[in-house]
Design an enzyme around this catalytic site. Structure first.
Site, PDB file in Angstrom:
ATOM      1  N   GLN A 132      49.995  87.550 115.629  1.00 60.51           N
ATOM      2  CA  GLN A 132      50.970  86.499 115.955  1.00 60.51           C
ATOM      3  C   GLN A 132      52.346  86.855 115.387  1.00 60.51           C
ATOM      4  OE1 GLN A 132      50.317  83.965 117.989  1.00 60.51           O
ATOM      5  NE2 GLN A 132      52.337  83.056 117.806  1.00 60.51           N
ATOM      6  N   ASP A 145      48.138  91.104 124.260  1.00 65.83           N
ATOM      7  CA  ASP A 145      49.526  90.658 124.461  1.00 65.83           C
ATOM      8  C   ASP A 145      50.292  91.580 125.417  1.00 65.83           C
ATOM      9  OD1 ASP A 145      50.285  88.318 123.052  1.00 65.83           O
ATOM     10  OD2 ASP A 145      50.218  89.386 121.141  1.00 65.83           O
ATOM     11  N   LYS A 199      45.240  78.772 120.729  1.00 69.37           N
ATOM     12  CA  LYS A 199      44.584  79.933 121.329  1.00 69.37           C
ATOM     13  C   LYS A 199      43.085  79.890 121.011  1.00 69.37           C
ATOM     14  CE  LYS A 199      48.843  82.578 121.172  1.00 69.37           C
ATOM     15  NZ  LYS A 199      49.700  83.579 120.542  1.00 69.37           N
TER      16      LYS A 199
HETATM   17  N1  GUN Z   1      54.899  84.541 119.213  1.00 70.33           N
HETATM   18  C1  GUN Z   1      55.468  83.826 120.212  1.00 70.33           C
HETATM   19  N2  GUN Z   1      54.904  84.169 121.392  1.00 70.33           N
HETATM   20  C2  GUN Z   1      53.983  85.107 121.125  1.00 70.33           C
HETATM   21  C3  GUN Z   1      53.073  85.838 121.944  1.00 70.33           C
HETATM   22  O1  GUN Z   1      53.010  85.706 123.170  1.00 70.33           O
HETATM   23  N3  GUN Z   1      52.264  86.720 121.277  1.00 70.33           N
HETATM   24  C4  GUN Z   1      52.326  86.902 119.948  1.00 70.33           C
HETATM   25  N4  GUN Z   1      51.506  87.796 119.406  1.00 70.33           N
HETATM   26  N5  GUN Z   1      53.149  86.236 119.164  1.00 70.33           N
HETATM   27  C5  GUN Z   1      53.985  85.347 119.762  1.00 70.33           C
END
Ligand code: GUN
Length: 272
Positions: A91, A114, A47
């Site tokens: 996350q 998100d 990211k």
């Molecule tokens: N863990 C796995 N996929 C995601 C996501 O799309 N966002 C977040 N914050 N954590 C994740």
């Protein structure tokens, strides 16, 4: 035909870079990573790399596994109040001693890139525009649209009911007037349901979609990603056996994965 998520993601990242360069208020994405989950570390670094590529400022806050829920909530509160921070992503998964729901609902909906907060989920569910759509389902819709796959009136079957993929995917397809079926571990006759799908979306993390299960000329989107017993990156769909009978199929890797990142960057470039 292959749904080339890699190629489309590059186009989207290009557009995002262009738009970011014209913004008067510059976006700043803060990613909070707690503990030492190896997969999470890779995702978070990807990211950050993508943010660098499109000119979005990003900061990773790495916290030890023992961080208390109170400390984490206090950090999020500070980020909510920081006018220079435009996006917050915590996350997942979180360590077991932290209540994930409390954390998610503490994020300001206007910074919730998100799209996981109750306000954004609720807005999507009642037909209001959320501040952000969850990145993975949004990426899937972008992929379907790129290849002009009809969604309106289509029979869509989703395997998996997670808050991250299955449930928001269902809402987004419903919003586009698809007929949606969600299958999960308690569903009866999943194979019969899969057979009805014009659009099949699998988000399980196990090899579940095999030969002869899908409808002829259907569109198969593989959201699953995991390592098989040989350590090879693979998806939920048995690609070699399924691809000859379907009309469109997304590969793993190179399908939904890069789309999720591009879609997240699209979100992170939105400033409220
Ligand atoms: N863990 C796995 N996929 C995601 C996501 O799309 N966002 C977040 N914050 N954590 C994740």
């Amino acid at each position: 035909m292959i749904l080339d998520g890699k190629a489309l993601s590059l186009k989207i990242l290009d557009d995002v870079r262009n738009n970011v360069s014209k913004l008067s208020k510059k976006p700043h994405l803060v990613v909070v990573l707690i503990g030492d989950d190896a997969a999470s570390k890779i995702y978070v670094n990807n990211k950050k790399k993508a943010a660098d590529k499109v000119g979005i400022k990003s900061t990773i806050i790495e916290l030890p596994k023992k961080t208390s829920e109170k400390e984490l909530l206090s950090i999020i509160n500070d980020l909510n109040n920081d006018k220079e921070v435009t996006g917050i992503l915590v996350q997942l998964p979180l360590p077991a001693h932290i209540d994930k729901n409390k954390v998610v609902e503490s994020i300001s909906p206007q910074k919730d890139v998100d799209g996981f907060t109750p306000e954004n989920v609720g807005r999507l569910a009642i037909g209001l525009e959320p501040y952000y759509y969850p990145a993975t389902p949004q990426g899937v819709i972008m992929l379907l649209d790129e290849y002009n796959i009809p969604i309106e009136g289509a029979d869509a079957v989703i395997i998996g009911r997670s808050n991250i993929v299955g449930k928001p995917m269902a809402q987004m397809l419903l919003k586009r007037n698809a007929t949606v079926t969600i299958c999960h571990s308690f569903s009866k006759g999943i194979e019969d349901k899969i057979k009805t799908a014009d659009i099949l979306i699998s988000a399980v993390g196990k090899k579940i979609v095999r030969c002869k299960m899908v409808r002829n000329n259907s569109c198969v989107v593989d959201v699953g990603i995991f390592r098989d017993s040989n350590g090879k990156l693979t998806g939920d769909v048995d690609f070699d056996f399924v691809s000859p009978s379907c009309g469109y199929i997304s590969p793993v890797p190179g399908g939904v994965g890069p789309m999720t990142i591009a879609s997240l960057m699209y979100n992170a470039s939105k400033v409220y």
